[in-house]
Design a protein around this motif. Structure first.
Motif, PDB file in Angstrom:
ATOM      1  N   GLY A  25      28.900  30.632  59.615  1.00 23.36           N
ATOM      2  CA  GLY A  25      29.517  31.839  60.039  1.00 23.36           C
ATOM      3  C   GLY A  25      30.616  32.226  58.867  1.00 23.36           C
ATOM      4  N   THR A  26      31.192  31.234  58.042  1.00 17.15           N
ATOM      5  CA  THR A  26      31.744  31.513  57.088  1.00 17.15           C
ATOM      6  C   THR A  26      31.293  32.299  55.950  1.00 17.15           C
ATOM      7  N   HIS A  27      31.964  33.362  55.612  1.00 15.74           N
ATOM      8  CA  HIS A  27      31.764  34.339  54.628  1.00 15.74           C
ATOM      9  C   HIS A  27      32.008  33.643  53.167  1.00 15.74           C
ATOM     10  N   VAL A  28      31.161  33.672  52.205  1.00 18.44           N
ATOM     11  CA  VAL A  28      31.240  33.390  50.944  1.00 18.44           C
ATOM     12  C   VAL A  28      30.725  34.405  49.920  1.00 18.44           C
ATOM     13  N   GLU A  29      31.704  34.845  49.132  1.00 24.75           N
ATOM     14  CA  GLU A  29      31.651  35.928  48.225  1.00 24.75           C
ATOM     15  C   GLU A  29      31.477  35.296  46.888  1.00 24.75           C
ATOM     16  N   THR A  30      30.507  35.726  46.118  1.00 26.29           N
ATOM     17  CA  THR A  30      30.517  35.263  44.599  1.00 26.29           C
ATOM     18  C   THR A  30      30.723  36.633  43.873  1.00 26.29           C
ATOM     19  N   ALA A  31      31.469  36.496  42.930  1.00 20.60           N
ATOM     20  CA  ALA A  31      31.888  37.538  41.879  1.00 20.60           C
ATOM     21  C   ALA A  31      31.851  37.230  40.751  1.00 20.60           C
ATOM     22  N   LEU A  32      30.976  38.220  39.852  1.00 17.19           N
ATOM     23  CA  LEU A  32      31.078  38.160  38.459  1.00 17.19           C
ATOM     24  C   LEU A  32      31.757  39.100  37.900  1.00 17.19           C
ATOM     25  N   THR A  33      32.633  39.003  37.044  1.00 18.79           N
ATOM     26  CA  THR A  33      33.595  39.812  36.151  1.00 18.79           C
ATOM     27  C   THR A  33      33.580  39.449  34.690  1.00 18.79           C
ATOM     28  N   VAL A  34      34.012  40.461  34.026  1.00 22.83           N
ATOM     29  CA  VAL A  34      34.489  40.264  32.477  1.00 22.83           C
ATOM     30  C   VAL A  34      35.690  40.745  32.036  1.00 22.83           C
ATOM     31  N   THR A  35      36.465  40.200  31.059  1.00 23.00           N
ATOM     32  CA  THR A  35      37.377  40.633  30.564  1.00 23.00           C
ATOM     33  C   THR A  35      37.246  40.865  29.145  1.00 23.00           C
ATOM     34  N   GLN A  36      37.951  41.031  28.316  1.00 18.46           N
ATOM     35  CA  GLN A  36      37.897  41.569  26.743  1.00 18.46           C
ATOM     36  C   GLN A  36      37.180  39.923  26.134  1.00 18.46           C
ATOM     37  N   ASP A  37      37.657  38.996  26.670  1.00 16.80           N
ATOM     38  CA  ASP A  37      37.522  37.790  25.976  1.00 16.80           C
ATOM     39  C   ASP A  37      36.953  36.621  26.999  1.00 16.80           C
ATOM     40  N   GLN A  38      36.702  36.953  28.149  1.00 21.28           N
ATOM     41  CA  GLN A  38      36.332  35.710  29.416  1.00 21.28           C
ATOM     42  C   GLN A  38      35.202  36.491  30.390  1.00 21.28           C
ATOM     43  N   ALA A  39      34.304  35.791  30.476  1.00 22.96           N
ATOM     44  CA  ALA A  39      33.324  36.066  31.486  1.00 22.96           C
ATOM     45  C   ALA A  39      34.009  35.084  32.821  1.00 22.96           C
ATOM     46  N   VAL A  40      33.946  35.648  33.996  1.00 22.55           N
ATOM     47  CA  VAL A  40      34.581  34.910  35.175  1.00 22.55           C
ATOM     48  C   VAL A  40      33.630  34.950  36.176  1.00 22.55           C
ATOM     49  N   ILE A  41      33.297  33.949  36.923  1.00 22.98           N
ATOM     50  CA  ILE A  41      32.473  33.601  37.946  1.00 22.98           C
ATOM     51  C   ILE A  41      33.537  33.098  38.937  1.00 22.98           C
ATOM     52  N   THR A  42      33.573  33.705  40.231  1.00 28.12           N
ATOM     53  CA  THR A  42      34.394  33.247  41.427  1.00 28.12           C
ATOM     54  C   THR A  42      33.720  33.207  42.526  1.00 28.12           C
ATOM     55  N   VAL A  43      33.597  32.074  43.276  1.00 28.62           N
ATOM     56  CA  VAL A  43      33.053  31.621  44.679  1.00 28.62           C
ATOM     57  C   VAL A  43      34.107  31.369  45.598  1.00 28.62           C
ATOM     58  N   SER A  44      34.480  32.359  46.461  1.00 26.06           N
ATOM     59  CA  SER A  44      35.416  32.509  47.500  1.00 26.06           C
ATOM     60  C   SER A  44      34.727  32.287  48.862  1.00 26.06           C
ATOM     61  N   ASP A  45      35.590  31.442  49.844  1.00 26.44           N
ATOM     62  CA  ASP A  45      35.155  31.535  51.023  1.00 26.44           C
ATOM     63  C   ASP A  45      36.213  31.521  52.064  1.00 26.44           C
ATOM     64  N   ASP A  46      36.003  31.934  53.248  1.00 25.15           N
ATOM     65  CA  ASP A  46      36.993  32.187  54.266  1.00 25.15           C
ATOM     66  C   ASP A  46      37.129  30.885  54.988  1.00 25.15           C
ATOM     67  N   GLY A  47      36.472  29.804  54.743  1.00 29.55           N
ATOM     68  CA  GLY A  47      36.608  28.587  55.677  1.00 29.55           C
ATOM     69  C   GLY A  47      37.782  27.917  55.693  1.00 29.55           C
ATOM     70  N   PRO A  48      37.942  26.760  56.129  1.00 26.36           N
ATOM     71  CA  PRO A  48      39.271  25.986  56.375  1.00 26.36           C
ATOM     72  C   PRO A  48      40.005  25.895  55.071  1.00 26.36           C
ATOM     73  N   GLY A  49      39.681  25.778  54.056  1.00 30.38           N
ATOM     74  CA  GLY A  49      40.222  25.636  52.663  1.00 30.38           C
ATOM     75  C   GLY A  49      40.741  24.269  52.577  1.00 30.38           C
ATOM     76  N   ILE A  50      41.458  23.648  51.805  1.00 29.89           N
ATOM     77  CA  ILE A  50      42.031  22.538  51.312  1.00 29.89           C
ATOM     78  C   ILE A  50      43.330  22.752  50.960  1.00 29.89           C
ATOM     79  N   PRO A  51      44.524  21.694  51.274  1.00 36.17           N
ATOM     80  CA  PRO A  51      45.741  21.265  50.905  1.00 36.17           C
ATOM     81  C   PRO A  51      46.052  21.816  49.596  1.00 36.17           C
ATOM     82  N   PRO A  52      46.627  22.808  49.111  1.00 40.27           N
ATOM     83  CA  PRO A  52      47.010  23.284  47.830  1.00 40.27           C
ATOM     84  C   PRO A  52      47.319  22.042  46.726  1.00 40.27           C
ATOM     85  N   ASP A  53      47.962  20.967  47.320  1.00 38.59           N
ATOM     86  CA  ASP A  53      48.139  19.903  46.492  1.00 38.59           C
ATOM     87  C   ASP A  53      46.800  19.060  46.154  1.00 38.59           C
ATOM     88  N   GLU A  54      45.852  19.475  46.611  1.00 38.14           N
ATOM     89  CA  GLU A  54      44.486  18.701  46.640  1.00 38.14           C
ATOM     90  C   GLU A  54      43.550  19.246  45.709  1.00 38.14           C
TER      91      GLU A  54
END
Length: 176
Positions: A86-115
């Motif tokens: 049931g977790t939502h996973v979104e994949t996004a592809l974007t571009v800036t002037q000098d970078q191509a960016v792929i982002t995979v985001s989920d709304d699952g439990p996550g991880i501790p930020p320090d990990e």
């Protein structure tokens, strides 16, 4: 034996990535690579909610086509494996002037930020709700080394209240 074979293949890949650049980098359109990886993830994980956001125009980066497909597939497999149905996973592809960016985001439990940096090391497993006994602990290490081997950057960011953003930035290439 299948699990052991997969583990050995992943270890050999990590060794090759560590030994130096053997990637066939070229101007690579990312739209189809990302769309194919998300389509494969939908088939492998129908219990998750998959979405894809990308521009109509081609996003082109310098990189190895086959390694980039593996990188995106590894990130999607990581989200599928380490989040509940049931977790939502979104994949996004974007571009800036000098970078191509792929982002995979989920709304699952996550991880501790320090990990976030630690989980990119081989064989790292977390003692958290996102952890389970599946996987080799090599997927994110392969992603990290593959992206760095293509002069890119790989970052993980835990979101407050849960969820994880995996971001790949690659040098953009001019359109032909």
């Amino acid at each position: 034996s299948a699990r052991m074979s997969s583990l050995v293949e992943d270890l050999l890949l990590l060794a090759r990535l560590d030994s130096g650049p053997a990637l066939a980098a070229s101007a690579t359109p990312l739209n189809q690579i990302v769309a194919d990886a998300v389509s494969d993830a939908r088939a492998a994980g129908p219990q998750h909610q998959w979405s894809l956001v990308m521009p109509a125009d081609d996003v082109i980066a310098w990189g190895d086509r086959y390694r980039l497909h593996q990188v995106v597939a590894n990130l999607l497999a990581n989200a599928r494996t380490h989040t509940p149905p049931g977790t939502h996973v979104e994949t996004a592809l974007t571009v800036t002037q000098d970078q191509a960016v792929i982002t995979v985001s989920d709304d699952g439990p996550g991880i501790p930020p320090d990990e976030a940096e630690r989980v990119k090391r081989p064989f790292t497993r977390l003692e958290s709700a996102r952890s389970n006994t599946k996987g080799s602990g090599l997927g994110l290490a392969i992603v990290d080394r593959s992206v760095r081997g293509q002069n890119g950057e790989f970052r993980l960011a835990a979101r407050a209240g849960g969820g994880l953003d995996a971001c790949i930035e690659l040098p953009a290439a001019p359109k032909a």
